[in-house]
Structures are given as C-alpha cells and as structure tokens.
Design a protein around this motif. Structure first.
Motif, short mmCIF file in Angstrom:
data_model
loop_
_atom_site.label_atom_id
_atom_site.label_comp_id
_atom_site.label_asym_id
_atom_site.label_seq_id
_atom_site.Cartn_x
_atom_site.Cartn_y
_atom_site.Cartn_z
N PRO A 633 0.79 -1.24 0.00
CA PRO A 633 0.00 0.00 0.00
C PRO A 633 0.82 1.28 0.00
N LEU A 634 2.12 1.20 0.30
CA LEU A 634 2.95 2.41 0.28
C LEU A 634 3.55 2.68 -1.08
N LYS A 635 3.37 1.75 -2.01
CA LYS A 635 4.02 1.84 -3.32
C LYS A 635 3.00 1.98 -4.44
N TYR A 636 3.51 2.33 -5.59
CA TYR A 636 2.68 2.52 -6.79
C TYR A 636 1.98 1.21 -7.17
N ASP A 637 0.74 1.34 -7.58
CA ASP A 637 -0.04 0.20 -8.04
C ASP A 637 -0.61 0.53 -9.42
N PRO A 638 -0.07 -0.09 -10.48
CA PRO A 638 -0.53 0.24 -11.84
C PRO A 638 -1.94 -0.23 -12.13
N THR A 639 -2.53 -1.00 -11.22
CA THR A 639 -3.89 -1.50 -11.44
C THR A 639 -4.94 -0.63 -10.78
N ASN A 640 -4.53 0.41 -10.07
CA ASN A 640 -5.47 1.20 -9.28
C ASN A 640 -5.52 2.63 -9.80
N GLU A 641 -6.72 3.08 -10.11
CA GLU A 641 -6.88 4.34 -10.82
C GLU A 641 -6.29 5.56 -10.12
N PRO A 642 -6.40 5.72 -8.80
CA PRO A 642 -5.80 6.92 -8.19
C PRO A 642 -4.29 7.02 -8.40
N ASP A 643 -3.63 5.91 -8.72
CA ASP A 643 -2.18 5.90 -8.90
C ASP A 643 -1.72 6.26 -10.30
N ILE A 644 -2.56 6.05 -11.32
CA ILE A 644 -2.03 5.93 -12.68
C ILE A 644 -1.54 7.24 -13.28
N HIS A 645 -1.87 8.37 -12.66
CA HIS A 645 -1.36 9.65 -13.14
C HIS A 645 0.05 9.93 -12.60
N ALA A 646 0.43 9.25 -11.54
CA ALA A 646 1.66 9.58 -10.82
C ALA A 646 2.92 9.57 -11.68
N PRO A 647 3.12 8.63 -12.62
CA PRO A 647 4.37 8.65 -13.40
C PRO A 647 4.55 9.94 -14.20
N TRP A 648 3.47 10.63 -14.50
CA TRP A 648 3.54 11.83 -15.34
C TRP A 648 3.80 13.10 -14.52
N LEU A 649 3.82 12.99 -13.19
CA LEU A 649 3.98 14.17 -12.35
C LEU A 649 5.39 14.75 -12.42
N TYR A 650 6.38 13.91 -12.73
CA TYR A 650 7.75 14.42 -12.81
C TYR A 650 7.88 15.58 -13.79
N ASN A 651 7.03 15.61 -14.81
CA ASN A 651 7.10 16.71 -15.77
C ASN A 651 7.00 18.05 -15.07
N GLU A 652 5.93 18.22 -14.32
CA GLU A 652 5.70 19.50 -13.67
C GLU A 652 6.62 19.72 -12.47
N LEU A 653 7.22 18.63 -11.98
CA LEU A 653 8.15 18.75 -10.85
C LEU A 653 9.56 19.09 -11.31
N GLY A 654 9.74 19.27 -12.62
CA GLY A 654 11.03 19.75 -13.13
C GLY A 654 12.00 18.68 -13.56
N GLN A 655 11.59 17.41 -13.54
CA GLN A 655 12.48 16.33 -13.97
C GLN A 655 11.75 15.41 -14.95
N PRO A 656 11.45 15.93 -16.13
CA PRO A 656 10.64 15.16 -17.08
C PRO A 656 11.30 13.86 -17.53
N TRP A 657 12.64 13.78 -17.45
CA TRP A 657 13.29 12.53 -17.86
C TRP A 657 12.86 11.36 -16.96
#
Length: 777
Positions: A633-657
């Motif tokens: 429960p503390l880690k990313y779960d690709p099967t759960n909808e509230p999680d699936i946007h998280a990989p894209w957040l690095y863009n706005e956090l300044g580290q898009p790579w």
C-alpha cells in the motif's frame, strides 16, 4: 489456433521489417488484435465477438462447478476451460465478481435433455469442457470447438450475431437457452419456443451490478433493465422443452421464472429456460438479435443488420472492416511484433465502450425505465459508464479518436440524468444507476469532452445540470444506503462539504472523506475549466476555488492526505498504508492524486525537490530498484486508478526525464501480450487507454483540460486520425527512452506539455537519447 495466429503474425511482421502495413503484407489493423489479452489474472476482459461500441457481445460464460457463479468477473477466465453457455452481453474489465450482464447463456449440447438444467447446480451435465487449441478470437468473430463435439463459429454486428453450430453425427442435437441465468441472477425471465417458425424468443429482467459486493449490501440487488432476444434457425426444429427450477417439461413451449439475486445455495436450483432440438449431425445457422426496449425492437434490429443472404463470413468481414475503421484512427509503425499486438489490442479494448443501448429506430430504455427516443441531432444512445475509472484516460482517448461518439455519449449521460431527477450517476450500467465508487466523475468527463473539442451535445444544458448537482444538496446525500461502495448520494452531504470545504469522514455518508474530497476537487476544477470556456466567469471562480479544497485534507505534519472529522480534527491513528478515509487505496497513493495542482501539492510537501524524492520512493524499493507492482500500500499500483497519473507528475516537478523512464518501464514490464498482458482490471478500457497514451508519448494533463503531457514515444511513427478532424503525427528518431528535444510543427517545443490547439492537427517530432537529457527541465 491462437498460438499459431500469433506466430504467423510475428513472422509476417519480421518479413516486412516492421514497417507500415501494406496490402503486400496482407495485414490490417484488426489482424494485430488478440482479444485474449487480459483474460487471465485480474484483467477481466472477454474474448468473444463484438462490434465497435456494440450492444451485443457473444462470449463464453465459464463455470467452476457452481451455476450461480463463474470463473471471472465478466464470464470468462482463461484458466477455466469449462463453460455453461455463450452469453449475449458483456462488460469489459469490470472488477466485481460477478460484475454485470452475461445475459441469456446459450449452450449447444450434444445429448438429450433428460432433466432440468437448473437442477444441475454443479454444471456437471449441461456444460462442456474445451481446449484453447480449439479457440480462435478475432475482432468481431469467435470460434470454439467444444469437447462435447459441437463446433461454434459466430460473428457479431452492433446488435446481432450470426453463427453456425455444427453438431456431431450419432448424437442428439440440443440447444439450451438458460434465459434466467444472468451473471448476477434475475428477477424474472420468459422463454417462448416456436418450432413451426424455427424461432426462440424471450427476455430476462435483471440488473444488480456487483450484486455480491459486500459493501453494497442488498442495495444493489435490484432490477433495472429487461433484455429481449429473438433467435431464428435455418434448420427444422424437431423438438422442444422447457424447465423451471427442478421441473422439466418435455414438449413445453412457454416458461417463466427468475432466479433472484442471492448467491450459492440460496439461488442454486432456481430459474427457467427452454431448449430446442435438431436432427443429429445438423449444421445449424442461428441468427440472433437483442433489444432493451421490446421483442419487436430486437426483430427490427435483426432485419436491419442482417440482410437475408448474410453469412458468418460476410458479417465477420463487415465487422472486421468496422473495427479496422476504428483501429486505423491511431496507427503506429515500427516496433516489435509483440509491441504492435499489445498496442492495437489496447486500442481495441479502449474502443469497445461506451456501448449502444438504442435500437436501430432510435428507441432506448431510460433511467426512469420508460421507452425514449434519441434527442434531435443525436445518433444513438450509449451507456456503460465506469466513471471513476474512465475519466482519467479512456474518455480522453474516445474524444481524441471518435469525437462524435464522445458527443453522443455525453448527450446519453445527460439524457439519463434528466430521467433521474437531475442526478448524474457515477457508474451507469445499461439504464441503471448503480452508484459505484466515489466522487463526481460525470463532471470530470463532460468537462473533458468539451475541452477537447466535442460539441455535438447540449453542453450548456449539461453544464447547468452538473453545476446544480455540485451546488444544491439533495436528501439522498444524507443517506448511507449502499455505503461504502455504492453510496446513493452523488455529492454526499453536500451542505456540510460546502461549509467545511472538505468531506468530514465522520458525517460524510461517502466512501472515505479524504478520497471524496480529492475526487470532488478534481471534478470541481474540471467544471471550473468548463465554465471558463463557456464564459461563466462567476461560476468558474467559485469552482476553481473548490478545486483547491484538496489542501484541506493535506496534513502538513504527516505530509500526506488524511481524513478529517467534522470538528476539524485529523482522523487518528494515522497510517499512510491504511485505506481509512479512502476508497480502494491508501493515503500514500491518494496523496499524489492532485493532477489539477501539481505545483501546489509539491509546495505543500516542502518544495519540488522534496516531492521528487518522495515520488522516487513511490516507484522504487529502498535499494533504488523498480517496484511497480505488488509493492504494497505504500508503493505505486498500476492496477489502481488513483495511482495511474503519478508517473507523469515528474514533468511539472522539473524532472521530465523521470516521467520518460518510469512510463517506459511500465510499458515494458507491466503490460505485454498473452492472456496475462494487462496488469489488472481493464475497467472498461481505462488500463488499455493508459497504455495507448503511454506508447504514443502523450497523456491527458488533468480532467477538464485539452492539454497533453509529453513523454517518449515507443514507436518511431504514429498517426492519429480523429473522425472528422485533421491528422496528428508523432515521430521519433534515435534510440533510447529519453527525450533530447522535440519540435512541434517544425518549431522547437521547449515545454513538457502541449495545449488543446494541438488536438486540431499538427506534428510532434522527438529526438531520443540513451541517457537522460535536460529537455523541458
């Protein structure tokens, strides 16, 4: 059959050097689809025959030895190789077991019917084993040889199917209609056998989405639709019979009786149906159609969609052509055989829904359970809205590829709301308001459609209705019926929410106050964007302010989103791995679910550097290794909808790579081919749509917006051809998963996002690198 097809496809791809499909290859987009992907594990897809957005889906209902249950949520599980029939309706990838539909299982049976099939509670007699070696699934067509000796070959159109049933010599040839045996049971059913006219008709009164769901209680064990069917045969009917409960009536022609909505022993042995027989060794062509309005509607659908000289081959070819038209809207070039198969199948699963519910004459069953006709300018009525799931990716892909269908769907949801006293239900099945999950996903969905250019619906009326739902409390918002999983209030305890500026966990009448606050914040932000575009400035200002209510459940002392009580106190004891105050997820996962204000979330955490460090820990173990599934429960779960946007957040956090490497790692390690190719419930195309966007290198920024976030494309080339719109081209050169630079329409693209104008046509050209680059950082 399936294995040999995949091998042949891979060989053809390699022979053509993985370039653009051509007539010389003999391959079309539909040839890259494997409907069995996602049919093992928790994918809950079904492999059977269906047309794009089709009403009818012919697919097996399997059995593990309990006639009131099935091998999977939606009737088919790859490792269960025994079936009790082929059902006429299915829902793609829903999570409950059983989920919904699975109406009117039909079993070709090589034997005499000597006892009531309903009395065969363990499916020991009236069922058949099969082997996957005798199975072939392609878009619009499904073939299966049963170990009882019958072979089946069926093609589907939007509302009908045609099939050949070939019976073995020397054995009785029977065809069983288990009319009452929908996946969740039924309130009533009727079966009518007409031997003289070689016809079987009937209906089932059912519904009960997620009928066994413990946290829905008896609240969801209710009927909301009646499905009518008509089946016609080209061979003489030599005998008939009916059954009800344990009583068999040989020679009977009419029968009624439902099963109820209980489970196990409380339902086993109940129900009704009928059977017809043919001469031993017959090859029977069956034509079948369905309607949610009437038997006459089903018969009109059959006449309209199956010309008299139709065959399985001709209708299969027609439906394959329809699938190619849809799949060609997003074409890729290059890549490996498995990548092409995974991508095209994901697109196929994404465009299976929404589903038609109106007949060819435009009639449909409303949410008030009365017949209605589509609105002026509306092509058809659609349903099956898994809102909490779909608003994050599937509705955006629908709007991008098929904007007119998206508009028809938007109008359909508005029609249902008008028939439901103004209430937009968050999970609509056929015409039923099921109330499943949390938040107000209708607001997020309709606002997103409009932001992406969809206009063929009453958008001003829809906005007014959604705004009223978001601002005017209703009495059911104070009820706990169906809670926590299916709370009847669509904006639960709205008056208190508007006072507290969050959903108090102790009086929210919802599935977790923290989750409800986050979901409503996303919905209100989306509605605010909708209001902006409509020029509704005062409403926009109020809604955007409400879009920031997520801040009221972010606890600066713990650094996580946390539920609060009505007196303002935090719900304790607090554990970031707990789901207390949340819906199907933990505080650790939900904390990232603020796509409308990523920079604000980072500031609340202590700055972008702190947020990046925490996000790194969400995707990795303590040693820095990827941990993208099953990490707890503390880690990313690709099967759960509230999680699936998280990989894209690095863009706005300044580290898009880091978005680029995380998305590519998920694409390569979590998704794939074969029955286990999906990480979890497809949730009506949501997980598949995520993969389509990820492979294209773009992703929706936030609901209510037409902006797209950028990552690195998986394929060297892709062309998106929206129906009625200008093409969008995406190319990449170089190797690796990191973006070195991007040009939009030939000019440098220095930002990690593109605005909604890109949806009207254009190009993105990526240069990729093997090592992280500073582009857009």
């Amino acid at each position: 059959m399936r294995r040999s097809l995949t091998v042949a496809l891979a060989a053809a791809l390699l022979a053509s050097t993985l370039t653009t499909m051509s007539a010389a290859d003999g391959l079309s987009s539909a040839d890259f689809v494997d409907p069995l992907i996602g049919s093992a594990g928790d994918g809950n897809t079904y492999p059977g025959a269906t047309a794009p957005f089709g009403m009818l889906a012919w697919s097996p209902t399997s059995t593990r030895g309990d006639q009131t249950s099935t091998g999977a949520a939606n009737g088919y599980q790859y490792d269960v190789t025994r079936l009790r029939g082929f059902s006429l309706t299915h829902v793609n990838g829903a999570g409950c077991n059983p989920g919904a539909a699975g109406d009117v299982p039909i079993l070709p049976f090589a034997g005499a019917v000597t006892s009531s099939p309903t009395a065969d509670t363990a499916d020991a007699v009236y069922a058949s084993n099969f082997s996957h070696a005798d199975e072939a699934a392609t878009p619009g067509r499904y073939r299966l040889g049963l170990q009882n000796g019958v072979t089946t070959d069926v093609a589907a159109t939007e509302r009908t199917a045609i099939g050949t049933l070939s019976y073995p010599q020397g054995k009785p040839a029977s065809l069983l209609f288990r009319t009452s045996n929908s996946l969740n049971g039924s309130e009533d059913a009727e079966t009518h056998l007409d031997a003289a006219n070689r016809r079987v008709t009937g209906s089932v009164l059912t519904g009960a989405f997620c009928g066994r769901r413990a946290n829905g209680g008896v609240n969801n064990r209710k009927s909301y639709y009646r499905l009518y069917f008509t089946a016609q045969f080209d061979q003489p009917v030599t005998g008939t019979g009916t059954w009800k409960d344990a009583t068999l009536q040989p020679g009977g022609t009419d029968q009624t009786g439902g099963e109820g909505y209980a489970t196990g022993k409380d339902r086993a042995g109940r129900g009704s149906g009928g059977y017809v027989t043919f001469a031993p060794g017959s090859t029977v062509t069956m034509r079948i159609a369905i309607s949610y309005v009437s038997l006459e509607g089903a018969e009109r659908n059959l006449r309209a969609e199956q010309p008299k000289k139709s065959t399985v081959d001709s209708l299969a070819a027609r439906t394959k052509k329809a699938w190619n038209a849809e799949l060609d809207r997003v074409q890729v070039t290059g890549g490996t055989a498995n990548q092409r198969i995974a991508f095209t199948t994901a697109l196929y699963h994404s465009l299976q829904q929404p589903n038609l519910v109106s007949d060819v004459d435009g009639q449909y069953l409303g949410m008030d359970r009365k017949p209605h006709r589509v609105e002026h300018g509306q092509d058809a009525q659609y349903s099956n809205f898994s809102g909490w799931d779909q608003y994050r990716a599937q509705v955006q892909l629908l709007a991008l590829a098929e904007p007119r269908v998206a508009g028809n769907f938007a109008q359909s949801l508005f029609n249902y709301a008008k028939q439901n006293d103004g209430v937009w239900d968050r999970w609509v099945h056929v015409n039923g308001a099921t109330h499943v999950m949390t938040g107000d996903p209708s607001a997020a969905t309709i606002a997103t459609f409009y932001a992406m250019g969809v206009r063929n619906f009453d958008y001003r009326g829809a906005f007014d209705s959604l705004y009223k739902q978001a601002t005017v409390p209703r009495p059911e918002g104070l009820q706990d019926g169906g809670c926590p999983g299916q709370c009847v209030g669509q904006r639960p305890n709205l008056a208190q929410y508007l006072t507290s500026h969050y959903a108090p966990n102790d009086v929210c009448h919802c599935w977790g106050g923290a989750a409800e606050t986050l979901e409503d914040s996303v919905a209100d932000s989306a509605l605010g964007h909708f209001a902006d575009l409509l020029g509704r400035t005062s409403e926009a200002a109020a809604l955007h302010a409400r879009g920031a209510y997520w801040r009221n459940v972010f606890n600066p002392d713990t650094g996580y989103t946390q539920a609060r009580n009505v007196d303002g106190s935090w719900v304790t004891p607090f554990d970031p791995g707990s789901d207390r105050g949340f819906a199907q997820g933990s505080a650790a996962a939900y904390t990232w679910m603020v796509p409308q204000d990523v920079s604000g979330l980072a500031a609340a955490m202590g700055g972008k550097a702190t947020a990046v460090t925490r996000l790194d820990g969400f995707f990795h173990d303590g040693a820095g290794n990827w941990l993208l599934k099953g990490g707890g429960p503390l880690k990313y779960d690709p099967t759960n909808e509230p999680d699936i946007h998280a990989p894209w957040l690095y863009n706005e956090l300044g580290q898009p790579w880091k978005t680029q490497e995380t998305v590519r790692q998920l694409v390569n390690s979590v998704y794939g081919t074969g029955p286990s190719g999906l990480p979890g419930n497809d949730d009506l195309g949501t997980m598949s749509a995520w993969y389509v966007f990820a492979a294209l290198g773009v992703y929706p920024r936030t609901p209510g917006s037409g902006e797209l976030l950028l990552s690195s494309p998986l394929f060297p080339g892709a062309v998106i051809r929206p129906a009625g719109g200008a093409p969008i081209r995406i190319t990449s050169s170089g190797s690796g998963k990191y973006v070195l630079d991007v040009r939009r329409d030939g000019r440098p693209q220095r930002d990690w996002k593109v605005d909604a104008s890109f949806l009207r046509g254009g190009s993105l050209d990526f240069r990729l690198s093997e090592t992280p680059a500073t582009w857009a950082s």
